[in-house]
Design a protein around this motif. Structure first.
Motif, short mmCIF file in Angstrom:
data_model
loop_
_atom_site.label_atom_id
_atom_site.label_comp_id
_atom_site.label_asym_id
_atom_site.label_seq_id
_atom_site.Cartn_x
_atom_site.Cartn_y
_atom_site.Cartn_z
N MET A 1 0.83 -1.18 0.00
CA MET A 1 0.00 0.00 0.00
C MET A 1 0.89 1.25 0.00
SD MET A 1 -3.15 0.78 2.50
CE MET A 1 -3.70 2.41 2.79
N ASP A 2 0.65 2.13 -0.93
CA ASP A 2 1.38 3.39 -1.08
C ASP A 2 1.06 4.31 0.10
OD1 ASP A 2 1.39 5.88 -3.76
OD2 ASP A 2 2.71 5.62 -2.05
N ARG A 3 2.01 5.13 0.51
CA ARG A 3 1.78 6.03 1.64
C ARG A 3 0.76 7.12 1.30
NH1 ARG A 3 5.34 10.77 2.37
NH2 ARG A 3 6.27 11.21 0.37
N HIS A 4 0.46 7.31 0.03
CA HIS A 4 -0.50 8.33 -0.38
C HIS A 4 -1.88 7.77 -0.66
CE1 HIS A 4 2.66 11.28 -0.52
NE2 HIS A 4 3.35 10.57 -1.41
N ASP A 5 -2.08 6.47 -0.47
CA ASP A 5 -3.38 5.87 -0.74
C ASP A 5 -4.48 6.47 0.13
OD1 ASP A 5 -2.54 4.27 -2.80
OD2 ASP A 5 -2.25 2.49 -1.55
N ALA A 6 -4.19 6.68 1.40
CA ALA A 6 -5.19 7.26 2.31
C ALA A 6 -5.57 8.67 1.85
CB ALA A 6 -4.68 7.28 3.74
N PHE A 7 -4.59 9.42 1.38
CA PHE A 7 -4.86 10.76 0.88
C PHE A 7 -5.75 10.69 -0.36
CE2 PHE A 7 -4.25 15.20 0.42
CZ PHE A 7 -4.09 15.45 -0.93
N ARG A 8 -5.43 9.79 -1.28
CA ARG A 8 -6.24 9.63 -2.49
C ARG A 8 -7.68 9.27 -2.14
NH1 ARG A 8 -1.79 6.52 -4.27
NH2 ARG A 8 -0.38 7.83 -5.46
N GLY A 45 1.68 17.20 2.17
CA GLY A 45 2.92 17.15 2.95
C GLY A 45 2.71 16.92 4.43
N ARG A 46 1.53 17.23 4.94
CA ARG A 46 1.23 17.08 6.37
C ARG A 46 0.26 15.94 6.64
NH1 ARG A 46 0.41 23.47 6.65
NH2 ARG A 46 2.60 23.95 6.69
N TRP A 47 -0.09 15.22 5.62
CA TRP A 47 -1.16 14.25 5.71
C TRP A 47 -1.00 13.27 6.87
CZ3 TRP A 47 -5.88 14.04 4.36
CH2 TRP A 47 -6.57 12.85 4.41
N GLN A 48 0.17 12.75 7.07
CA GLN A 48 0.41 11.73 8.11
C GLN A 48 0.17 12.26 9.52
OE1 GLN A 48 0.90 8.62 7.20
NE2 GLN A 48 1.11 9.15 5.04
N ARG A 49 0.27 13.58 9.71
CA ARG A 49 0.15 14.16 11.05
C ARG A 49 -1.23 14.72 11.37
NH1 ARG A 49 5.13 16.53 8.97
NH2 ARG A 49 3.90 18.37 8.55
N LEU A 50 -2.18 14.60 10.47
CA LEU A 50 -3.50 15.20 10.67
C LEU A 50 -4.43 14.29 11.44
CD1 LEU A 50 -4.18 16.83 7.19
CD2 LEU A 50 -3.24 17.89 9.23
N ASP A 51 -5.07 14.84 12.48
CA ASP A 51 -6.06 14.09 13.25
C ASP A 51 -7.44 14.17 12.61
OD1 ASP A 51 -4.19 13.37 15.19
OD2 ASP A 51 -4.51 15.23 16.29
#
Length: 174
Positions: A1-8, A45-51
């Motif tokens: 799973m790509d690290r950007h999949d959740a963003f997509r 760029g901040r996706w991983q840190r967002l609640d």
């Protein structure tokens, strides 16, 4: 799973509602697309840190829109008087087509002088520096180019007069 999949997935799920928010903020579909795109690029760029990504993105839309308005609004001057004549969107579209065709019939130097001077809002001196010519050359090229534009598109002559007046006023204030 790509690290950007959740963003997509987030963008796919919320794109319509975010676009609607951006449109309501800007009142223009193209500006809304630009606004949403610029915010999503920053959010990535901040996706991983967002609640709470949805709330964050909506707030970012508002903040970015306010920032754009401040920058763009600095050059706008409100007027108590409406313009003498309102142009319909159809007239504006026709005027743009006529103007483009007329511009293409100018010499390359005349076209460059008109574009730099009136469409990019450059001073005569800046235009001369950019083109690597004398100030007098810019003045004469503008004179000849505007005369030619008036001959090629006489229906736009009032608009050319408005442009000249605005340029003279701005030149005097610089």
């Amino acid at each position: 799973m790509d690290r950007h999949d959740a963003f997509r997935e987030f963008v796919d799920a919320h794109q319509r509602s975010l676009m609607r928010t951006a449109y309501l903020l800007t009142g223009d579909a193209h500006l809304a697309e630009d606004l949403l795109q610029s915010v999503l690029l920053k959010v990535l760029g901040r996706w991983q840190r967002l609640d709470s990504p949805e709330a964050y993105v909506r707030r970012a839309l508002v903040n970015q829109h306010i920032s754009w308005r401040r920058r763009r609004g600095a050059g706008e001057v409100p007027s108590a008087e409406p313009p003498d004549r309102a142009y319909s969107s159809e007239e504006s579209a026709v005027d743009r087509i006529v103007l483009r065709q007329a511009l293409m019939r100018l010499t390359p130097k005349q076209r460059a002088v008109i574009v730099l001077r009136y469409f990019e809002d450059r001073t005569e001196r800046e235009t001369a520096e950019m083109l690597g010519c004398a100030l007098g050359t810019v003045k004469s090229q503008v004179h000849y180019a505007l005369g030619r534009l008036r001959a090629l598109a006489p229906e736009l002559a009032p608009r050319f007069a408005e442009l000249e007046d605005q340029a003279e006023t701005q030149e005097a204030h610089r």
